[in-house]
Every structure is written in C-alpha cells, then in structure tokens.
Scaffold this active site. Structure first.
Site, PDB file in Angstrom:
ATOM      1  N   LYS A  69     -72.789  71.712 -37.292  1.00  0.00           N
ATOM      2  CA  LYS A  69     -71.708  70.874 -36.740  1.00  0.00           C
ATOM      3  C   LYS A  69     -71.953  70.529 -35.271  1.00  0.00           C
ATOM      4  CE  LYS A  69     -68.009  73.527 -37.884  1.00  0.00           C
ATOM      5  NZ  LYS A  69     -66.573  73.877 -37.901  1.00  0.00           N
ATOM      6  N   LYS A  71     -71.985  72.723 -32.887  1.00  0.00           N
ATOM      7  CA  LYS A  71     -71.097  73.570 -32.063  1.00  0.00           C
ATOM      8  C   LYS A  71     -71.735  74.941 -31.876  1.00  0.00           C
ATOM      9  CE  LYS A  71     -66.264  72.408 -32.509  1.00  0.00           C
ATOM     10  NZ  LYS A  71     -64.919  72.856 -32.836  1.00  0.00           N
TER      11      LYS A  71
HETATM   12  N1  C2G Z   1     -56.191  72.515 -33.662  1.00  0.00           N
HETATM   13  C1  C2G Z   1     -54.853  72.169 -33.376  1.00  0.00           C
HETATM   14  N2  C2G Z   1     -54.451  72.065 -32.062  1.00  0.00           N
HETATM   15  C2  C2G Z   1     -55.329  72.308 -31.058  1.00  0.00           C
HETATM   16  C3  C2G Z   1     -56.671  72.678 -31.347  1.00  0.00           C
HETATM   17  C4  C2G Z   1     -57.074  72.783 -32.673  1.00  0.00           C
HETATM   18  O1  C2G Z   1     -54.032  71.965 -34.282  1.00  0.00           O
HETATM   19  N3  C2G Z   1     -54.878  72.188 -29.793  1.00  0.00           N
HETATM   20  C5  C2G Z   1     -56.588  72.589 -35.088  1.00  0.00           C
HETATM   21  C6  C2G Z   1     -57.700  71.589 -35.420  1.00  0.00           C
HETATM   22  O2  C2G Z   1     -57.138  70.331 -35.677  1.00  0.00           O
HETATM   23  C7  C2G Z   1     -58.320  72.218 -36.664  1.00  0.00           C
HETATM   24  C8  C2G Z   1     -58.138  73.716 -36.400  1.00  0.00           C
HETATM   25  O3  C2G Z   1     -57.187  73.843 -35.336  1.00  0.00           O
HETATM   26  O4  C2G Z   1     -57.598  71.851 -37.842  1.00  0.00           O
HETATM   27  C9  C2G Z   1     -59.424  74.412 -36.023  1.00  0.00           C
HETATM   28  O5  C2G Z   1     -60.018  73.700 -34.955  1.00  0.00           O
HETATM   29  P1  C2G Z   1     -61.534  74.054 -34.580  1.00  0.00           P
HETATM   30  O6  C2G Z   1     -61.699  75.506 -34.471  1.00  0.00           O
HETATM   31  O7  C2G Z   1     -61.919  73.198 -33.431  1.00  0.00           O
HETATM   32  O8  C2G Z   1     -62.271  73.604 -35.917  1.00  0.00           O
HETATM   33  P2  C2G Z   1     -63.460  72.560 -36.102  1.00  0.00           P
HETATM   34  O9  C2G Z   1     -64.634  73.039 -35.366  1.00  0.00           O
HETATM   35  O10 C2G Z   1     -62.918  71.220 -35.827  1.00  0.00           O
HETATM   36  O11 C2G Z   1     -63.826  72.770 -37.629  1.00  0.00           O
HETATM   37  O12 C2G Z   1     -64.695  71.653 -42.109  1.00  0.00           O
HETATM   38  C10 C2G Z   1     -63.830  71.414 -41.017  1.00  0.00           C
HETATM   39  C11 C2G Z   1     -64.341  72.109 -39.788  1.00  0.00           C
HETATM   40  O13 C2G Z   1     -64.655  73.426 -40.068  1.00  0.00           O
HETATM   41  C12 C2G Z   1     -63.306  72.044 -38.689  1.00  0.00           C
END
Ligand code: C2G
Length: 161
Positions: A69, A71
């Site tokens: 990803k 990351k």
């Molecule tokens: N999130 C949120 N509010 C924030 C930050 C994050 O609601 N201020 C939500 C994101 O929208 C997501 C979840 O928290 O639904 C996890 O975010 P991340 O850890 O950044 O996940 P990501 O790397 O985007 O991975 O297959 C999908 C991926 O695994 C998503």
C-alpha cells in the site's frame, strides 16, 4: 435450548417466536485498516460501527501488505493487532494481507456490512452484491500521518542559533 434450530414438528414457544422476530441473527460488520499510532479517529469509527451492528470484525493490515500500500507503520503488526483487539468496540480481529481478500472474508464470515471511513468513498462498491457497503465521515483533525509529522517537527533537535 438452541433457538436457531427449528424444533422438529414442535411449535416454537411464544418466547422463542418473539426472540426470532426481534433479532433474527446478530448483525456483523467488518472494517479494514492499518491503525498505526492508534488514535481517536479509529476509536470513533469503531464506536459508530458498533452502534449499528451487533458484532465488529476488524482486519488489520500486515506490515508486508502496508508495503504494498506504500505505507510504513511505526507500530509493528503484532502490536497494532493487539491494540485494536483491546478496544472494547471490537469483537474479533483478523489479518489483512491482500486487496482481494474482502470478498472472501465477507462470504466466509457471514458479513452484513463492510464499513470504511469516507476517505475510501466508492472504493469498495463492487462488493455491494455481497453485503452493504457503507462509508462513514472521517473524524476531522487527526490522522496517523499528521501524528507522525507532528512528532518529527516537535522533537527534531533545533540547531543552536
Ligand atoms: N479514519 C477515520 N478518521 C480519521 C482517520 C482514519 O475515520 N481521522 C478511518 C479511515 O477512514 C479508515 C480507518 O480509520 O476507515 C483506518 O484508517 P488507516 O489506518 O489509515 O487505514 P488505511 O491505511 O487507509 O487502510 O483495505 C483498506 C485498507 O486497509 C485501509
């Protein structure tokens, strides 16, 4: 008495009948993420999902999948998994290892809804034939990447003037 098993030839008791009407089966939601530097945005998402569904399964991205990803998380996978599992809104955790696993998970785990934050708006609509796909507004003002840059800024040794 297992209320899910029809009693052969016997009318269900009024209680059993009433209970099956009230809650046919516990509703199950799933969500996916990295959850690095676990913060209030993650908690609020889990909380809102748990207000709508009886069970919440969270798929936590492995470090290898995060690399795919693009990351790199500060907190290693095993710890992120344990932290998410310790959250009282979470009923079960699994590993997220590849993009294509969602359709398999939905069928294998009997998922009623896939729920993601709004930054993923529309990304998983192709799964709508399998379950509800819902995008909830993100919690404003907090993100793992902002926390990371905040730490760097605040704790970088300023060169002496
Ligand atoms: N999130 C949120 N509010 C924030 C930050 C994050 O609601 N201020 C939500 C994101 O929208 C997501 C979840 O928290 O639904 C996890 O975010 P991340 O850890 O950044 O996940 P990501 O790397 O985007 O991975 O297959 C999908 C991926 O695994 C998503």
């Amino acid at each position: 008495m297992d209320l899910n098993q029809p009693l052969i030839g016997a009318e269900p008791s009024p209680l059993a009948a009433a209970l099956t009407l009230v809650s046919p089966h516990p509703t199950v939601a799933i969500t996916y993420g990295t959850y690095d530097l676990f913060h209030i945005g993650h908690v609020r998402l889990f909380e809102r999902i748990r207000q709508r569904y009886d069970r919440l399964i969270v798929a936590v991205s492995t470090d290898e999948f995060n690399a795919i990803k693009g990351k790199r998380s500060i907190v290693p996978f095993a710890d992120r998994l344990a932290i998410v599992q310790a959250c009282r809104h979470v009923d079960e955790v699994i590993a997220e290892t590849h993009w294509g696993q969602k359709s398999e998970d939905i069928q294998r785990l009997g998922i009623d809804a896939l729920v993601m934050g709004s930054d993923w708006d529309g990304h998983f609509d192709e799964l709508k034939p399998l379950c509800d796909v819902i995008y909830l507004p993100r919690t404003e003002g907090v993100s793992s990447s902002d926390l990371k840059s905040g730490i760097v800024t605040r704790f970088t040794v300023q060169p002496l003037a």
